[in-house]
Write an enzyme that holds these catalytic residues in place. Structure first.
Site, PDB file in Angstrom:
ATOM      1  N   HIS A 147       0.742  -1.033  -0.057  1.00 49.18           N
ATOM      2  CA  HIS A 147      -0.052   0.067   0.091  1.00 49.18           C
ATOM      3  C   HIS A 147       0.869   1.349  -0.058  1.00 49.18           C
ATOM      4  CE1 HIS A 147       0.215  -0.090   4.549  1.00 49.18           C
ATOM      5  NE2 HIS A 147       0.328   1.332   4.443  1.00 49.18           N
ATOM      6  N   ASP A 177       0.032  -7.399   1.535  1.00 53.05           N
ATOM      7  CA  ASP A 177       0.498  -6.003   1.594  1.00 53.05           C
ATOM      8  C   ASP A 177       1.891  -6.055   1.710  1.00 53.05           C
ATOM      9  OD1 ASP A 177       0.147  -3.503   1.628  1.00 53.05           O
ATOM     10  OD2 ASP A 177       0.162  -2.999   3.822  1.00 53.05           O
ATOM     11  N   SER A 252       4.887   2.725   7.922  1.00 50.89           N
ATOM     12  CA  SER A 252       4.503   1.363   7.301  1.00 50.89           C
ATOM     13  C   SER A 252       5.727   1.149   6.179  1.00 50.89           C
ATOM     14  CB  SER A 252       3.265   1.867   6.114  1.00 50.89           C
ATOM     15  OG  SER A 252       2.173   1.538   6.944  1.00 50.89           O
TER      16      SER A 252
END
Length: 511
Positions: A147, A177, A252
């Site tokens: 993402h 992911d 992230s």
């Protein structure tokens, strides 16, 4: 990339494993004060003829973790800042990724539960965002989250020593992911970190997170592994590590380290309403995906072609088995590897490939990690008897573009007083709209706290079979419940909106 940078609203988690603590003899306790409770009787005061109880000696935690500075110094040079530029879509959030879900009602942070860097659908022109990553190979391979880089038109990787290199996406897997980047240009002398064994982690082990929260490069946080194998309902293969190491937007894709300096997770998601709750993709899963991502740019997964649900004690009793864990086969699609292997509805799969199957999702993950065409031995209980089967796996189709389910129609029929159910005959219009059977007993209401609610029945489900007998009308189900022994666990086969078939065990009403 010049100009202002928008910070990626993404979550980071790093898990640290294996801090051993030696036990030492506890120092003598101070004398009790007048406010303290009386001391427990000494071993000498134990009744005659009984042995004094041995109290476990608690570990001395004073020297457990003096400093993580040496660890940080050894690995931080391989943790990078990932800056992306993306062409703005016409409207709506980023497409093609399950990590954008949610909204104001989501437990994972409102409209950006998993930290998509681009949250403003009305912004015009290219958009920028920041995430984290880490180098795993001197050839210039960088791991991050899908993402973070999905739909990116430009990617720039920045090292703590000031170096900046362009990168391209080498492979992505939206369902877990995970993304692999290939650095461009001069890649000599790159610092690297090693992927460790996340399966060896214990709840309570120390973990360290390093990343770029809010663009603050090389930020370090320390915490523990709070839980393992978390299913946070964002994908079919959820198996997250949970940590309380501080994570913030911009982390992230960053690494989660154990105390040996090995990466045991990729920081992926945060809970927006909570503090100290973050999730990481375990390194063991990442290592399984890497060969395909490097070679093919995507992941091809094995497939059985069954629908399954978790085995519960009630369902086990109704199916005649005492085993507490497994996956119940509720549907076998025609022409699939499952059908060719001889699997049947109501089979209970308790092991796959020699590994125990603890739930339906565990079976899904096990099958998905196998290559298409490989053989998978299955241990199955059928009619209470154990049998061994072997399936040759197919290729998993794309099953993720599912339309949201509509709420079931309301009916004013009063609930059944003894089991907490309201029933009606199936409405053909609802059958077409919700992909449900044309005949059966439609559940229209379930009383909170009732036997029906405890069995997992919900409004909108259609009961099509009870105790092995077909159910075509509401009266058919009422008759079966009336004939059942008081307290008997009645096995029901139900259809849910969307066409899936599942099993429920409903306790028959007492006389």
């Amino acid at each position: 990339m010049k100009g202002s940078r928008r910070v990626v609203a993404v979550g980071l988690v790093l898990t640290l494993a294996g801090c051993r603590r030696e036990q030492e003899e506890a120092p003598p306790a101070p004398p009790p004060s007048a406010q303290q409770e009386p001391a427990a009787p000494s071993p000498e005061a134990a009744p005659e003829g009984t042995a004094p109880a041995k109290q476990p000696m608690p570990p001395d935690m004073r020297g457990a973790l003096a400093s993580i500075a040496p660890l940080v110094e050894s690995v931080k040079s391989a943790v990078v800042n990932v800056e992306v530029r993306e062409a703005s879509p016409a409207r709506g959030p980023r497409r093609g990724s399950p990590w954008n879900g949610g909204g104001p009602g989501s437990p994972f942070g409102g409209g950006m539960p998993f930290g998509s860097p681009f949250e403003d659908p009305r912004e015009e022109g290219p958009r920028q965002g920041l995430g984290s990553g880490f180098v795993i190979d001197a050839r210039g391979l960088v791991l991050t989250n899908n993402h973070v880089v999905a739909d990116a038109t430009e990617i720039r990787v920045q090292f703590p020593d000031g170096r900046e290199l362009d990168a391209k996406v080498l492979g992505t897997d939206p369902l877990t992911d995970v993304a692999v980047l290939q650095l461009k240009g001069e890649v000599k002398g790159l610092p690297v970190v090693k992927l460790g064994d996340s399966d060896a982690l214990r709840v309570g082990d120390w973990v360290v997170a390093i990343g770029n929260p809010f663009g603050l490069a090389s930020s370090v946080s320390l915490g523990i592994v709070s839980a393992k194998a978390r299913d946070i309902q964002v994908g079919p293969f959820d198996d997250f590590l949970q940590t309380d190491a501080a994570i913030n937007p911009g982390n992230s894709g960053g690494p989660l380290f154990n105390l040996h300096g090995e990466v045991v997770g990729i920081n992926t998601a945060i809970v927006g309403q909570g503090s100290g709750i973050g999730f990481a993709v375990p390194s063991t899963l990442v290592k399984e995906l890497l060969p395909q991502l490097e070679k093919d740019g995507a992941v091809t997964r094995g497939w059985l072609g069954v629908a399954v649900q978790d085995l519960t004690a009630d369902l086990g009793s109704a199916l005649g088995v005492s085993k507490g864990e497994g996956a119940i086969v509720t549907e076998v699609n025609e022409g699939t590897p499952a059908a060719e292997a001889g699997l049947k509805p109501d089979d209970i799969i308790v092991a796959a490939g020699g590994r125990p199957v603890t739930s339906g999702r565990a079976l899904t993950r096990t099958v998905a990690l196998k290559a298409p065409g490989s053989e998978l031995p299955l241990t199955v209980y059928r009619g209470g008897k154990k049998t061994e089967l072997k399936a040759k796996l197919g290729t998993r189709p794309d099953l993720e573009g599912v339309a949201s389910r509509k709420p079931p129609e309301e009916h004013a029929e009063p609930p059944h007083q003894r089991v907490g159910l309201s029933l009606s005959d199936m409405d053909p219009r609802l059958s077409r709209a919700q992909e449900l059977p044309r005949a059966g007993a439609l559940v229209t209401d379930v009383v909170p706290g009732s036997s029906a609610e405890r069995s997992g029945l919900l409004p909108g489900m259609v009961v099509v079979e009870a105790r092995g007998q077909p159910v075509r009308r509401a009266t058919d189900l009422a008759r079966v419940l009336k004939e059942a022994e008081p307290g008997e666990s009645v096995l029901l086969r139900v259809a849910v909106p969307g066409g899936r078939r599942e099993l429920r065990a409903l306790t028959a009403p007492e006389s």
